[in-house]
Design an enzyme around this catalytic site. Structure first.
Site, PDB file in Angstrom:
ATOM      1  N   SER A 129      -4.113  -2.246  -3.054  1.00 54.13           N
ATOM      2  CA  SER A 129      -4.879  -3.041  -2.099  1.00 54.13           C
ATOM      3  C   SER A 129      -5.835  -2.175  -1.301  1.00 54.13           C
ATOM      4  O   SER A 129      -5.553  -0.993  -1.052  1.00 54.13           O
ATOM      5  CB  SER A 129      -3.909  -3.745  -1.141  1.00 54.13           C
ATOM      6  OG  SER A 129      -4.574  -4.269  -0.014  1.00 54.13           O
ATOM      7  N   TYR A 154       2.766  -3.551   4.932  1.00 53.22           N
ATOM      8  CA  TYR A 154       2.201  -3.991   3.653  1.00 53.22           C
ATOM      9  C   TYR A 154       1.377  -2.873   3.029  1.00 53.22           C
ATOM     10  O   TYR A 154       1.542  -2.534   1.848  1.00 53.22           O
ATOM     11  CB  TYR A 154       1.337  -5.233   3.860  1.00 53.22           C
ATOM     12  CG  TYR A 154       0.587  -5.673   2.625  1.00 53.22           C
ATOM     13  CD1 TYR A 154       1.214  -6.408   1.632  1.00 53.22           C
ATOM     14  CD2 TYR A 154      -0.761  -5.353   2.458  1.00 53.22           C
ATOM     15  CE1 TYR A 154       0.530  -6.809   0.491  1.00 53.22           C
ATOM     16  CE2 TYR A 154      -1.452  -5.754   1.329  1.00 53.22           C
ATOM     17  CZ  TYR A 154      -0.798  -6.481   0.351  1.00 53.22           C
ATOM     18  OH  TYR A 154      -1.480  -6.871  -0.791  1.00 53.22           O
TER      19      TYR A 154
END
Length: 337
Positions: A129, A154
């Site tokens: 990501s 995350y």
């Protein structure tokens, strides 16, 4: 037994589109998802309903963190390649339920690595990501930059995935390629993403929350561009870089068969411009509630994609003026508005 491409997160936004593209070109696809209720399961089931009529698609409902179930998946199916897109999504939710991210995104990734190791899978392509760039401010974000300052669990978990994949590439020769996705949008998108939230609220005449007082920029990347990048990378298994040196280590390559790429549009767009385009397509003005930055968020993202262009010959290029109308067309049909 004919070999298949295992696509994890097949009922998710990106996983569904990747699985569909693989089926359209003739691959056999083994789709895996746990159908968790992080967002409306009916949307996930509707995506799967688009895939299941194809005889070359088989769906398995398993949790990535279920070690015995995942061992059985790899032991009983002929899996040639893996596109690992299954994960607990959402930066903000990682502040609410951090354990979900450790279970799914880290323990779950280990079961994938172990399966690839023992079944000698040809190539593992996995989702990272843009959030791994964290506190970095130099733009555009390059895969050669240090990414040791995550701003959310995350993001830290995605960086951990990259490190875990490199270790397995080094130890066992597993060909691993990580893809850092930049703000993906388009038809069949996730309801927790800003574009979906904005479209729903504007049509319902409700205010939208605009963080950092609208002073945000996002490298918004249309789903078809993401899928094209994934497929091209999948067909080009990672190889060791003969020029890589431990004296001058570069993050995106290795003496092991391991690579990292950004997949982004290379065109950051201001949040207020995104809203403006959405208003034009919907034919309705947004009521905006301007708010400060959320914890864990970043003010801007901007992908350096030159290594993707040079290695696989693909440059994402769908402008928001083209992509947003396609999303809205799908949303109106799906939501019946």
């Amino acid at each position: 037994m004919e070999s298949s491409v295992l696509v994890t997160g097949a009922a998710g936004f990106i996983g569904y589109h990747v699985a569909r593209r693989l089926l359209e070109r003739g691959d056999r696809v083994l789709g895996l998802d746990n159908l968790n209720p992080y967002y409306d399961v009916r949307l996930k089931e509707a995506r799967l309903a688009q895939l299941t009529p194809c005889e070359r698609f088989r769906f398995l409902k398993h949790d990535l963190a279920d070690r015995s179930a995942m061992d059985a998946v790899f032991a009983t199916h002929a899996i040639s390649r893996v596109v690992h897109l299954g994960a607990q999504a959402g930066v903000q939710y990682s502040l609410v339920d951090p354990h979900a991210y450790v279970d799914s995104n880290m323990t779950g990734f280990l079961t994938i690595l172990e399966g690839c190791r023992h079944r000698k899978v040809e190539h593992l392509v996995f989702a990272s990501s843009s959030s791994v760039y964290g506190g970095n401010t130099r733009m555009p974000f390059s895969v050669q930059d240090n990414v040791d300052h995550p701003l959310s669990l995350y993001a830290a978990g995605k960086k951990a995935n990259e490190l875990m994949a490199h270790a397995y590439a080094h130890l066992y020769g597993i060909r691993c390629t990580g893809l850092r996705f930049f703000t993906v949008y388009g038809p069949w998108g996730r309801p927790d993403m800003a574009l979906f939230i904005f479209a729903k609220a504007i049509l319902e005449g409700k205010p939208i929350q605009v963080f950092n007082f609208g002073k945000m920029q996002r490298d918004l990347t249309y789903i078809d561009d993401i899928v094209e990048g994934v497929i091209r990378v999948l067909d080009r298994p990672a190889a060791a870089d003969p020029a890589w040196s431990g004296d001058r280590p570069t993050p995106a390559g290795s003496s092991a068969p391991y690579r990292l790429y950004n997949i982004g549009n290379h065109q950051p767009v201001e949040l207020l411009r995104i809203i403006e385009v959405l208003e034009g397509v919907l034919g309705k003005k947004a009521q905006m509630e301007l708010l400060p930055m959320q914890p864990g968020d970043v003010p801007a993202t901007y992908a350096d994609i030159e290594s993707l262009v040079s290695d696989v010959g693909f440059r994402p290029n769908t402008p928001v003026e083209v992509g947003i109308p396609k999303f809205v067309e799908w949303y109106r049909a799906y939501a019946g508005v």
